[in-house]
Design a protein around this motif. Structure first.
Motif, PDB file in Angstrom:
ATOM      1  N   PHE A  66      -0.476  -3.354   4.628  1.00  0.00           N
ATOM      2  CA  PHE A  66      -1.962  -3.498   5.384  1.00  0.00           C
ATOM      3  C   PHE A  66      -3.118  -3.045   5.303  1.00  0.00           C
ATOM      4  O   PHE A  66      -2.958  -1.853   4.398  1.00  0.00           O
ATOM      5  N   PHE A  67      -4.358  -3.740   5.738  1.00  0.00           N
ATOM      6  CA  PHE A  67      -5.772  -2.865   5.254  1.00  0.00           C
ATOM      7  C   PHE A  67      -5.662  -2.972   3.632  1.00  0.00           C
ATOM      8  O   PHE A  67      -6.665  -2.257   3.156  1.00  0.00           O
ATOM      9  N   GLY A  68      -5.332  -3.818   3.286  1.00  0.00           N
ATOM     10  CA  GLY A  68      -5.065  -4.053   2.021  1.00  0.00           C
ATOM     11  C   GLY A  68      -6.142  -5.453   1.819  1.00  0.00           C
ATOM     12  O   GLY A  68      -6.790  -6.195   2.570  1.00  0.00           O
ATOM     13  N   TRP A  69      -7.124  -5.512   0.541  1.00  0.00           N
ATOM     14  CA  TRP A  69      -8.138  -6.474   0.145  1.00  0.00           C
ATOM     15  C   TRP A  69      -6.951  -7.554   0.080  1.00  0.00           C
ATOM     16  O   TRP A  69      -5.997  -7.750  -0.158  1.00  0.00           O
ATOM     17  N   SER A  70      -7.878  -9.105   0.202  1.00  0.00           N
ATOM     18  CA  SER A  70      -6.765 -10.489   0.095  1.00  0.00           C
ATOM     19  C   SER A  70      -6.657 -10.865  -1.120  1.00  0.00           C
ATOM     20  O   SER A  70      -4.929 -11.083  -1.944  1.00  0.00           O
ATOM     21  N   LYS A  71      -7.385 -10.286  -2.202  1.00  0.00           N
ATOM     22  CA  LYS A  71      -7.457 -10.441  -4.045  1.00  0.00           C
ATOM     23  C   LYS A  71      -6.846  -9.334  -4.613  1.00  0.00           C
ATOM     24  O   LYS A  71      -5.956 -10.143  -5.272  1.00  0.00           O
ATOM     25  N   TYR A  72      -7.233  -8.307  -4.269  1.00  0.00           N
ATOM     26  CA  TYR A  72      -6.574  -6.855  -4.702  1.00  0.00           C
ATOM     27  C   TYR A  72      -5.723  -6.215  -3.837  1.00  0.00           C
ATOM     28  O   TYR A  72      -6.459  -5.523  -2.992  1.00  0.00           O
ATOM     29  N   PRO A  73      -4.251  -6.695  -2.993  1.00  0.00           N
ATOM     30  CA  PRO A  73      -3.882  -6.119  -1.951  1.00  0.00           C
ATOM     31  C   PRO A  73      -3.742  -4.558  -2.380  1.00  0.00           C
ATOM     32  O   PRO A  73      -3.991  -3.963  -0.914  1.00  0.00           O
ATOM     33  N   GLU A  74      -3.532  -4.296  -3.498  1.00  0.00           N
ATOM     34  CA  GLU A  74      -3.329  -2.430  -3.494  1.00  0.00           C
ATOM     35  C   GLU A  74      -4.355  -1.921  -3.179  1.00  0.00           C
ATOM     36  O   GLU A  74      -4.125  -0.533  -3.023  1.00  0.00           O
ATOM     37  N   ASN A  75      -5.699  -2.210  -2.639  1.00  0.00           N
ATOM     38  CA  ASN A  75      -6.598  -1.549  -2.596  1.00  0.00           C
ATOM     39  C   ASN A  75      -7.331  -1.772  -1.002  1.00  0.00           C
ATOM     40  O   ASN A  75      -6.861  -2.576  -0.602  1.00  0.00           O
ATOM     41  N   ILE A  76      -7.834  -0.182  -0.234  1.00  0.00           N
ATOM     42  CA  ILE A  76      -7.419  -0.292   0.969  1.00  0.00           C
ATOM     43  C   ILE A  76      -9.134  -0.823   1.178  1.00  0.00           C
ATOM     44  O   ILE A  76      -9.778  -0.629   1.210  1.00  0.00           O
ATOM     45  N   ASP A  77      -9.055  -1.854   2.361  1.00  0.00           N
ATOM     46  CA  ASP A  77     -10.144  -2.363   2.912  1.00  0.00           C
ATOM     47  C   ASP A  77     -10.249  -1.114   3.465  1.00  0.00           C
ATOM     48  O   ASP A  77     -10.299  -1.882   4.947  1.00  0.00           O
ATOM     49  N   LEU A  78     -11.450  -0.617   3.940  1.00  0.00           N
ATOM     50  CA  LEU A  78     -12.199   1.004   4.276  1.00  0.00           C
ATOM     51  C   LEU A  78     -12.613   0.260   5.700  1.00  0.00           C
ATOM     52  O   LEU A  78     -12.529   0.133   6.982  1.00  0.00           O
ATOM     53  N   ARG A  79     -13.680  -1.148   5.716  1.00  0.00           N
ATOM     54  CA  ARG A  79     -14.528  -1.875   6.341  1.00  0.00           C
ATOM     55  C   ARG A  79     -12.753  -2.172   7.854  1.00  0.00           C
ATOM     56  O   ARG A  79     -13.543  -2.145   9.003  1.00  0.00           O
ATOM     57  N   GLN A  80     -11.537  -2.498   7.292  1.00  0.00           N
ATOM     58  CA  GLN A  80     -11.086  -2.828   8.055  1.00  0.00           C
ATOM     59  C   GLN A  80     -10.772  -2.143   8.739  1.00  0.00           C
ATOM     60  O   GLN A  80     -10.130  -2.179  10.037  1.00  0.00           O
ATOM     61  N   ILE A  81     -10.462  -1.158   8.293  1.00  0.00           N
ATOM     62  CA  ILE A  81      -9.991   0.348   9.085  1.00  0.00           C
ATOM     63  C   ILE A  81     -11.255   0.567   9.876  1.00  0.00           C
ATOM     64  O   ILE A  81     -10.272   1.159  10.959  1.00  0.00           O
ATOM     65  N   MET A  82     -11.809   0.484   9.663  1.00  0.00           N
ATOM     66  CA  MET A  82     -13.721   1.108  10.508  1.00  0.00           C
ATOM     67  C   MET A  82     -13.256   0.320  11.903  1.00  0.00           C
ATOM     68  O   MET A  82     -13.551   1.006  12.411  1.00  0.00           O
ATOM     69  N   ARG A  83     -13.612  -0.970  11.350  1.00  0.00           N
ATOM     70  CA  ARG A  83     -13.195  -2.384  12.435  1.00  0.00           C
ATOM     71  C   ARG A  83     -12.173  -1.708  13.532  1.00  0.00           C
ATOM     72  O   ARG A  83     -12.333  -1.941  14.657  1.00  0.00           O
ATOM     73  N   THR A  84     -10.789  -1.608  13.255  1.00  0.00           N
ATOM     74  CA  THR A  84     -10.053  -1.410  14.167  1.00  0.00           C
ATOM     75  C   THR A  84      -9.928  -0.183  14.877  1.00  0.00           C
ATOM     76  O   THR A  84      -9.499  -0.210  16.202  1.00  0.00           O
ATOM     77  N   LEU A  85     -10.522   1.501  14.167  1.00  0.00           N
ATOM     78  CA  LEU A  85     -10.483   2.505  15.011  1.00  0.00           C
ATOM     79  C   LEU A  85     -11.805   2.142  16.112  1.00  0.00           C
ATOM     80  O   LEU A  85     -11.273   2.353  16.851  1.00  0.00           O
ATOM     81  N   ASP A  86     -12.981   0.937  15.509  1.00  0.00           N
ATOM     82  CA  ASP A  86     -13.226   1.276  16.638  1.00  0.00           C
ATOM     83  C   ASP A  86     -12.830   0.116  17.805  1.00  0.00           C
ATOM     84  O   ASP A  86     -13.237   0.605  19.122  1.00  0.00           O
ATOM     85  N   LYS A  87     -12.315  -0.722  17.281  1.00  0.00           N
ATOM     86  CA  LYS A  87     -11.090  -1.193  18.845  1.00  0.00           C
ATOM     87  C   LYS A  87      -9.997  -0.520  19.334  1.00  0.00           C
ATOM     88  O   LYS A  87     -10.425  -0.763  20.991  1.00  0.00           O
ATOM     89  N   LEU A  88      -9.503   0.106  18.959  1.00  0.00           N
ATOM     90  CA  LEU A  88      -9.050   1.429  19.405  1.00  0.00           C
ATOM     91  C   LEU A  88      -9.542   2.734  19.982  1.00  0.00           C
ATOM     92  O   LEU A  88      -8.993   2.657  21.623  1.00  0.00           O
ATOM     93  N   LYS A  89     -10.892   2.490  19.995  1.00  0.00           N
ATOM     94  CA  LYS A  89     -12.323   3.739  20.945  1.00  0.00           C
ATOM     95  C   LYS A  89     -12.450   2.551  21.785  1.00  0.00           C
ATOM     96  O   LYS A  89     -12.084   2.936  23.647  1.00  0.00           O
ATOM     97  N   ARG A  90     -12.607   1.011  21.714  1.00  0.00           N
ATOM     98  CA  ARG A  90     -12.702  -0.025  23.176  1.00  0.00           C
ATOM     99  C   ARG A  90     -11.721   0.521  23.733  1.00  0.00           C
ATOM    100  O   ARG A  90     -12.015   0.455  25.428  1.00  0.00           O
ATOM    101  N   ASP A  91     -10.896  -0.144  23.501  1.00  0.00           N
ATOM    102  CA  ASP A  91      -9.435   0.178  24.547  1.00  0.00           C
ATOM    103  C   ASP A  91      -8.992   1.096  25.047  1.00  0.00           C
ATOM    104  O   ASP A  91      -7.957   0.911  25.609  1.00  0.00           O
TER     105      ASP A  91
END
Length: 127
Positions: A66-91
Motif C-alpha cells: 500500500f501507498f508505494g510509488w508506481s516505479k519504486y513500490p518499496e518507497n512510501i508515497d507520503l502525498r498519497q497518505i496525506m490525501r487519504t488522511l484528509d479524506k478520512l477527516k472529511r468522512d
C-alpha cells in the motif's frame, strides 16, 4: 466460502473464514489500513495523537504493497497518505491535520476498533 457483510452501512466488505484461527478474515483497502495503523500506534504507545510520518512508516511495515510509488513500490508515497488522511477527516473518521498530528473522532475509533477485531489481509483486487 465468501460472505457479504456491511459493517458501517456505508461500504461493503468481504469476509473470509480463516481455517487456522477461529477469527474472521477481513480483506481491507488502503484507506482502512490507515485507520488500522493509527489504532495500533495509539494503542501500543498509549498516545492520543500520531504524526503523519509515523503513520506512513507503520503502515508500510504492516501493508507493504500500500501507498508505494508506481516505479519504486518499496518507497512510501507520503502525498498519497496525506490525501487519504484528509479524506478520512472529511468522512468524519479523523481529527487533525498533516502539519500537526492525527487522532480519531468517535466514529473513527469505533470503526477502527471493529477493524482491529479481524484477522486482516489485503488485496488490491477488491477495492
Amino acid at each position: 466460502m465468501v460472505f457479504f457483510i456491511d459493517m458501517s452501512n456505508r461500504w461493503p466488505y468481504y469476509i473470509f473464514m480463516s481455517n487456522k484461527k477461529y477469527k474472521e478474515k477481513l480483506d481491507i483497502s488502503q484507506w482502512q489500513s490507515i485507520l488500522y495503523t493509527i489504532y495500533n500506534i495509539l494503542k501500543d504507545n498509549q498516545k492520543t495523537s500520531v504524526h503523519v510520518e509515523d503513520i506512513a512508516l507503520n503502515n508500510k511495515k504492516n501493508f507493504p504493497s500500500f501507498f508505494g510509488w508506481s516505479k519504486y513500490p518499496e518507497n512510501i508515497d507520503l502525498r498519497q497518505i496525506m490525501r487519504t488522511l484528509d479524506k478520512l477527516k472529511r468522512d468524519g473518521y479523523l481529527i487533525g491535520s498533516n502539519t500537526s498530528t492525527w487522532s480519531f473522532s468517535k466514529d473513527g475509533f469505533i470503526y477502527a476498533e471493529k477493524l482491529a477485531s479481524y484477522d486482516l489481509t489485503f488485496s488490491s483486487k477488491l477495492f
